[in-house]
Design a protein around this motif. Structure first.
Motif, PDB file in Angstrom:
ATOM      1  N   ASN A  82       0.821  -1.220   0.000  1.00 57.88           N
ATOM      2  CA  ASN A  82       0.000   0.000   0.000  1.00 57.88           C
ATOM      3  C   ASN A  82       0.853   1.267   0.000  1.00 57.88           C
ATOM      4  OD1 ASN A  82      -2.590  -1.300   0.055  1.00 57.88           O
ATOM      5  ND2 ASN A  82      -2.230  -1.775   2.215  1.00 57.88           N
ATOM      6  N   SER A  84       2.480   4.668  -1.498  1.00 58.72           N
ATOM      7  CA  SER A  84       2.084   5.742  -2.412  1.00 58.72           C
ATOM      8  C   SER A  84       3.273   6.678  -2.603  1.00 58.72           C
ATOM      9  CB  SER A  84       0.880   6.503  -1.858  1.00 58.72           C
ATOM     10  OG  SER A  84       1.191   7.069  -0.601  1.00 58.72           O
ATOM     11  N   ASN A 105       1.125  -1.589  -5.721  1.00 51.88           N
ATOM     12  CA  ASN A 105       1.061  -0.468  -4.791  1.00 51.88           C
ATOM     13  C   ASN A 105       0.265   0.666  -5.440  1.00 51.88           C
ATOM     14  OD1 ASN A 105       2.717  -1.150  -2.301  1.00 51.88           O
ATOM     15  ND2 ASN A 105       4.187  -1.669  -3.894  1.00 51.88           N
ATOM     16  N   TYR A 106       0.461   1.885  -4.984  1.00 54.82           N
ATOM     17  CA  TYR A 106      -0.255   3.039  -5.526  1.00 54.82           C
ATOM     18  C   TYR A 106       0.728   4.134  -5.927  1.00 54.82           C
ATOM     19  CZ  TYR A 106      -4.149   0.610  -3.342  1.00 54.82           C
ATOM     20  OH  TYR A 106      -5.074  -0.335  -3.001  1.00 54.82           O
ATOM     21  N   TYR A 126       1.047  -2.968 -11.712  1.00 56.41           N
ATOM     22  CA  TYR A 126      -0.075  -2.652 -10.822  1.00 56.41           C
ATOM     23  C   TYR A 126       0.221  -1.446  -9.936  1.00 56.41           C
ATOM     24  CZ  TYR A 126      -2.252  -7.063 -12.187  1.00 56.41           C
ATOM     25  OH  TYR A 126      -2.831  -8.085 -12.909  1.00 56.41           O
ATOM     26  N   ASN A 127       0.563  -0.346 -10.587  1.00 55.06           N
ATOM     27  CA  ASN A 127       0.711   0.936  -9.924  1.00 55.06           C
ATOM     28  C   ASN A 127      -0.025   1.979 -10.763  1.00 55.06           C
ATOM     29  OD1 ASN A 127       2.553   0.895  -7.411  1.00 55.06           O
ATOM     30  ND2 ASN A 127       3.661  -0.420  -8.849  1.00 55.06           N
ATOM     31  N   ASN A 128       0.296   3.241 -10.581  1.00 60.05           N
ATOM     32  CA  ASN A 128      -0.319   4.315 -11.359  1.00 60.05           C
ATOM     33  C   ASN A 128       0.748   5.142 -12.064  1.00 60.05           C
ATOM     34  OD1 ASN A 128      -3.097   3.789 -10.566  1.00 60.05           O
ATOM     35  ND2 ASN A 128      -2.495   4.540  -8.531  1.00 60.05           N
ATOM     36  N   ASN A 151      -0.486  -0.146 -15.564  1.00 61.66           N
ATOM     37  CA  ASN A 151      -0.145   1.210 -15.158  1.00 61.66           C
ATOM     38  C   ASN A 151      -0.899   2.176 -16.077  1.00 61.66           C
ATOM     39  OD1 ASN A 151       1.978   1.505 -12.909  1.00 61.66           O
ATOM     40  ND2 ASN A 151       2.782  -0.204 -14.125  1.00 61.66           N
TER      41      ASN A 151
END
Length: 263
Positions: A82, A84, A105-106, A126-128, A151
């Motif tokens: 988790n 960021s 994560n973020y 799997y992030n941004n 992403n």
């Protein structure tokens, strides 16, 4: 007197052993700088136990997700925590790092321009993350596995795979890339697995020794290369391919879990 000498001799040996342990536990200064920068960029998350912004000994103090060989950080595995924030700007100081995994994560922002130069596995899935793949990627010459899937990467990829002869697996799926497949894919002679999203022709993939190719639901067009019949695990439906003139019979086995839809 002899007993006293033995006692002091034992004390000296223990003291030297402690000094030796302390020395072996001390982390290389550039590695500490890189991890401190990452910790700050990630907004000092409490789930990264023992991490700190000033000083510290990542190897000797067993910082969360950090694995070492001697004084060098070789694995950084922070998946699913988790986290960021950003990835910082100092990852290239991790000269001995082999595995970098911050997946699930973020994390936002761009992929750092300079990555760990000797990494073999990089997983940022799997992030941004946004923007595109840094043009410096060819400098990570030992890279074998690259996962940037799931992403918000966008734009044309560019020829960022030139010279990456060790690269075996790439996953660029579930992003917003545009444009054709870059010609540098044609130089990936050891590539065996590819998941990606592009447009245009797939001619650069035709001669690669692929065992897994997933290019479902893209905007690829043109003739399906006959060499695709040799790929054991193939997913190509949902594109705009067609069979060329005098195309040989498609004898691909459909009972091995692979999927192909005739167009």
């Amino acid at each position: 007197m002899a007993t006293q000498s033995l006692h002091w001799g034992f004390v000296v040996i223990v003291f030297l052993a402690i000094l030796s342990l302390q020395a072996s536990a001390s982390t290389d200064a550039p590695d500490v700088i890189a991890l401190q920068d990452l910790y700050k960029a990630l907004n000092n998350p409490p789930q990264l136990k023992k991490w700190r912004l000033d000083g510290g000994d990542p190897c000797g103090e067993s910082w969360t997700g950090v694995s070492c060989a001697g004084a060098s950080v070789i694995h950084l595995k922070l998946q699913g925590l988790n986290l960021s924030g950003f990835l910082g700007t100092q990852l290239h100081f991790l000269h001995s790092l082999k595995h970098l995994d911050v997946s699930s994560n973020y994390i936002v922002g761009e992929i750092p321009y300079a990555l760990p130069p000797n990494a073999t596995h990089i997983n940022l899935a799997y992030n941004n993350l946004s923007q595109s793949i840094p043009l410096s990627l060819p400098s990570v010459e030992l890279l074998r596995h690259l996962n940037l899937s799931h992403n918000s990467l966008s734009g044309p990829v560019g020829n960022v795979f030139t010279g990456l002869q060790n690269l075996k697996e790439i996953d660029l799926s579930y992003n917003n890339f545009t444009g054709d497949l870059p010609s540098s894919f044609g130089s990936l002679t050891n590539l065996t697995k590819l998941n990606n999203q592009f447009t245009g022709s797939v001619v650069y993939l035709a001669t690669l020794p692929l065992t897994d190719l997933n290019i479902q639901t893209n905007h690829f067009s043109g003739v399906i290369p006959t060499q695709f019949q040799l790929i054991p695990n193939l997913w190509i439906d949902g594109n705009q391919f067609h069979l060329g003139d005098n195309y040989p019979a498609w004898n691909y086995p459909l009972d091995n879990g692979s999927l192909w839809t005739k167009f």
